[in-house]
Structures are given as structure tokens and as C-alpha cells.
Design an enzyme around this catalytic site. Structure first.
Site, mmCIF file in Angstrom:
data_model
loop_
_atom_site.group_PDB
_atom_site.id
_atom_site.type_symbol
_atom_site.label_atom_id
_atom_site.label_comp_id
_atom_site.label_asym_id
_atom_site.label_seq_id
_atom_site.Cartn_x
_atom_site.Cartn_y
_atom_site.Cartn_z
ATOM 1 N N GLN A 84 46.176 18.879 66.605
ATOM 2 C CA GLN A 84 44.771 19.209 66.363
ATOM 3 C C GLN A 84 44.699 20.174 65.179
ATOM 4 O OE1 GLN A 84 41.468 20.377 65.739
ATOM 5 N NE2 GLN A 84 42.002 22.067 67.099
ATOM 6 N N ARG B 295 40.120 15.355 52.646
ATOM 7 C CA ARG B 295 39.659 16.213 53.741
ATOM 8 C C ARG B 295 38.509 15.529 54.480
ATOM 9 N NH1 ARG B 295 42.900 19.991 55.772
ATOM 10 N NH2 ARG B 295 42.962 21.988 54.664
ATOM 11 N N GLU C 27 46.993 30.720 59.047
ATOM 12 C CA GLU C 27 46.171 31.274 60.128
ATOM 13 C C GLU C 27 46.997 32.155 61.059
ATOM 14 O OE1 GLU C 27 42.808 30.888 60.917
ATOM 15 O OE2 GLU C 27 42.484 29.897 58.990
ATOM 16 N N SER D 293 51.094 27.565 59.531
ATOM 17 C CA SER D 293 49.790 27.803 58.919
ATOM 18 C C SER D 293 49.591 29.267 58.582
ATOM 19 C CB SER D 293 48.673 27.346 59.869
ATOM 20 O OG SER D 293 47.404 27.769 59.413
ATOM 21 N N GLN E 43 45.270 14.272 55.842
ATOM 22 C CA GLN E 43 45.347 14.563 54.408
ATOM 23 C C GLN E 43 46.787 14.762 53.944
ATOM 24 O OE1 GLN E 43 43.123 17.885 51.965
ATOM 25 N NE2 GLN E 43 44.921 18.817 52.900
ATOM 26 N N TYR F 207 44.023 27.931 67.602
ATOM 27 C CA TYR F 207 44.808 27.146 66.658
ATOM 28 C C TYR F 207 45.955 27.980 66.099
ATOM 29 C CZ TYR F 207 45.947 24.850 62.195
ATOM 30 O OH TYR F 207 46.598 24.276 61.139
#
Length: 343
Positions: A83, A184, A127, A125, A12, A149
Site C-alpha cells: 500500500q 503517478r 517518511e 521511504s 510508477q 505507512y
């Protein structure tokens, strides 16, 4: 003519970034693990497949990275590879860490080795922050990753910071919060929801199975976020930036909005499946983009709270199924492309 190399161009962000750079007059080279067999559907969908050079590169192979840098000799390098699924990282932690952390290290080491003034962007990220507990995370908030991740992304972030300081590389990390678009893949929950809502609106009797819909995320619009990547490499000094809308919403709100847009009540079609819950989950995630606004002149115009993101994803999904573009979607597309070049 400036030259830009995008690792991970088929995703994306890679596709939208390639489009932005081409519009700005760059010569663009994009990579995937095997460019000979990759479909590059996102590039085709954006109508730019023939406007950039495509090469095969494996980021976990240092020689492969070094070869493409010497061959293309870019002015700017964007690392969007690796990933990208948080959920999948729990099933494939080694692959996730190697593709993100080792891949980033190979690019940094190759840039140090060839010793040319190349500017480097790394995709970090949100995250990495873990649960922000209702606080808006800025660049000073400590990382508390809660998934393989996130651990891999945090490792790559600190590698970039170390190479920037130790070897004087122009290397930046963008700490991007969630950003969605029609590109996405359906393994991402937002696209899963949008696709199901469209199918059900067309008569499908299926149920939509979801995990924890009480989670809150800071959702934005991907075409705007890639502009922030480019802006980071146009500055006089390298730095790291949080890129976010500054607002967070429950996943339940996204579900409700998607179904409401097609005239349905989500509660009639959604089933909560506890098997889809992650081993560890972030309850609340929200970013503070004040630094990006002040230093880059960047801010998000599309937010989940105004339903614009949901509506554009639904419209694009419907058009993809019907094989056509509508005037309404083209108008929105022109609008966000205009925003992308407005700064």
C-alpha cells in the site's frame, strides 16, 4: 542474460524500473496480486507490456512468494509492492502494515530459505524520518515515523538490516524521498494538482481542493530514482542509501508552478480544505544524497526548483488527454532515458 523479479511492477516505480532493466538486457518478471485482471496501464503507456513476464503473487502469502522465486530463479529481486498512500494508511493501518512489513518479511524469509545468491532491493521511504526540521536527512538520522505507512516502512527497513547481518543476505534498502512522474495516480497530490490545472486551462470551472500547502518536500523525478535502485544491487557489498535531490520546496510552490505553466493564477482556483489535513503531518522533509553520489555515482538532475518536473508532468498529462505525444515531450523523455543509462 540476468533475470530480475519486480514485486509491484504495475506502479510508477515498478514500470520505470522494468523499462530500465529491459533496456539493459534483463529478462524481467513482474508481479501483481492478480495478473489476470490487472490492466498494467503504466506498462502499456511505456510500451513494454509485451516485453516482460507477468505473474500473480500475494506477498502476504509465503507460499506464493516462494513459488515465484523457485519458478523464475532471478538474480535480482526488487520489492516495490505494498500500500503506497500515506493518507490512505490512516484509514487502513492494518492493511498498510501487513502489505508492507509482512510482505517484506515473507520475501526475506523466502530468500533465506532457498539459499541462492540473489540480490534484494527493498523500497524504504523518507517518511520513516518524520519531520527533519530543516535538516537534510542522511543514513544516520534516526527514524521518527508519523503515519501508519511510515511505521510499516520503518519496520520493513529494520527487517532488511537484520536479515543482512544475521543471514548474510545481499539486501539493501533505498530510502527514497518524494519522486514524481506522469505515471503517478491522481490520489497523489502532485498528479491531482497537474490534472486539475490542465482541466481548468481547457475551460473547466472547477475548484481544486487541497490540504496543507505549507508542507515542504524534497521532490525528484522518478525515472532517475529507479536507476539508483539498480545501482545499489551492482555494488560489491550491500548497503542502504538515501536517494534525494538535496533540496526541498513548499507544496504551494508546486501548485504555483503548475498553474503558471498553463497561464493561470493558482489563487483564483485553489481552496484550502482543512478536512484534507492529515492527523499528523511532516512539516519539512529534505534528504542528503551525498553517500549515493559518492558510492553509487548517482545524483538527481531534475528538481522541482527548476520547474522541470512540473513541466514534464503537465505536458504528459495534456498528451494523455489528447491521445498523442508531442515532439517536446519526446525530447525530454529521450533526455531522461539518456541520463538513466549515462553512468
Amino acid at each position: 542474460m540476468k533475470k530480475a523479479l519486480i514485486f509491484g511492477v504495475s506502479g510508477q516505480d515498478g514500470a520505470y524500473l522494468a523499462q530500465l532493466l529491459i533496456d539493459k538486457g534483463y529478462a524481467v518478471c513482474g508481479t501483481s496480486r492478480d495478473a489476470q485482471v490487472s490492466s498494467f496501464q503504466n506498462l502499456i503507456r511505456l510500451g513494454i507490456r509485451e516485453q516482460l513476464k507477468l505473474e500473480s503473487v500475494a506477498l502476504n502469502d509465503f507460499r506464493s512468494v516462494l513459488q515465484i522465486l523457485n519458478k523464475f530463479q532471478p538474480d535480482e529481486v526488487y520489492n516495490l509492492s505494498g500500500q503506497s498512500s500515506v493518507s490512505l494508511s490512516f484509514d487502513q493501518p492494518v492493511e498498510t502494515f501487513e502489505s508492507i512489513s509482512l510482505g517484506t518479511l515473507n520475501v526475506l524469509e523466502a530468500l533465506r530459505f532457498i539459499d541462492r545468491p540473489i540480490k534484494f532491493y527493498n523500497a524504504a521511504s523518507s517518511e520513516c524520518f518524520g519531520d527533519t526540521e530543516g535538516k537534510a536527512a542522511d543514513e544516520t538520522m534516526p527514524f521518527r515515523p508519523k503515519s501508519p505507512y511510515a511505521v510499516a516502512k520503518a519496520s520493513a527497513f529494520w527487517q532488511v538490516a537484520n536479515y543482512r547481518k544475521a543471514y548474510d543476505l545481499f539486501a539493501c534498502s533505498g530510502i527514497l524521498f518524494n519522486h514524481e512522474s506522469p505515471l503517478r495516480p491522481e490520489r497523489f497530490v502532485t498528479q491531482k494538482i497537474v490534472s486539475a490545472a490542465n482541466r481548468i486551462a481547457k475551460g473547466s470551472k472547477e475548484k481544486l481542493y487541497l490540504g496543507d500547502i505549507s508542507i515542504q518536500r524534497d521532490w525528484g523525478w522518478a525515472p532517475e530514482y529507479v536507476k539508483a535502485m539498480w545501482l545499489m544491487l551492482q555494488q560489491g557489498q550491500p548497503d542502504d542509501y538515501v536517494i534525494a535531490t538535496g533540496e526541498s520546496c513548499k507544496l504551494e510552490d508546486f501548485v504555483a508552478a503548475a498553474f503558471a505553466c498553463v497561464g493561470l493564477d493558482w489563487r483564483d482556483r485553489v481552496v484550502i480544505d482543512t478536512s484534507l489535513f492529515r492527523p499528523t503531518e511532516i512539516a519539512v522533509s529534505k534528504g542528503n544524497p551525498a553517500k549515493a553520489r559518492k558510492k553509487l555515482g548517482w545524483q538527481a538532475h531534475y528538481k522541482l526548483n527548476d520547474n522541470a518536473v512540473v513541466q514534464m508532468m503537465l505536458q504528459a498529462q495534456a498528451e494523455l488527454v489528447n491521445g498523442r505525444k508531442t515532439a517536446a515531450y519526446n525530447k525530454e523523455r529521450d533526455k531522461y532515458l539518456g541520463l538513466a543509462t549515462a553512468f
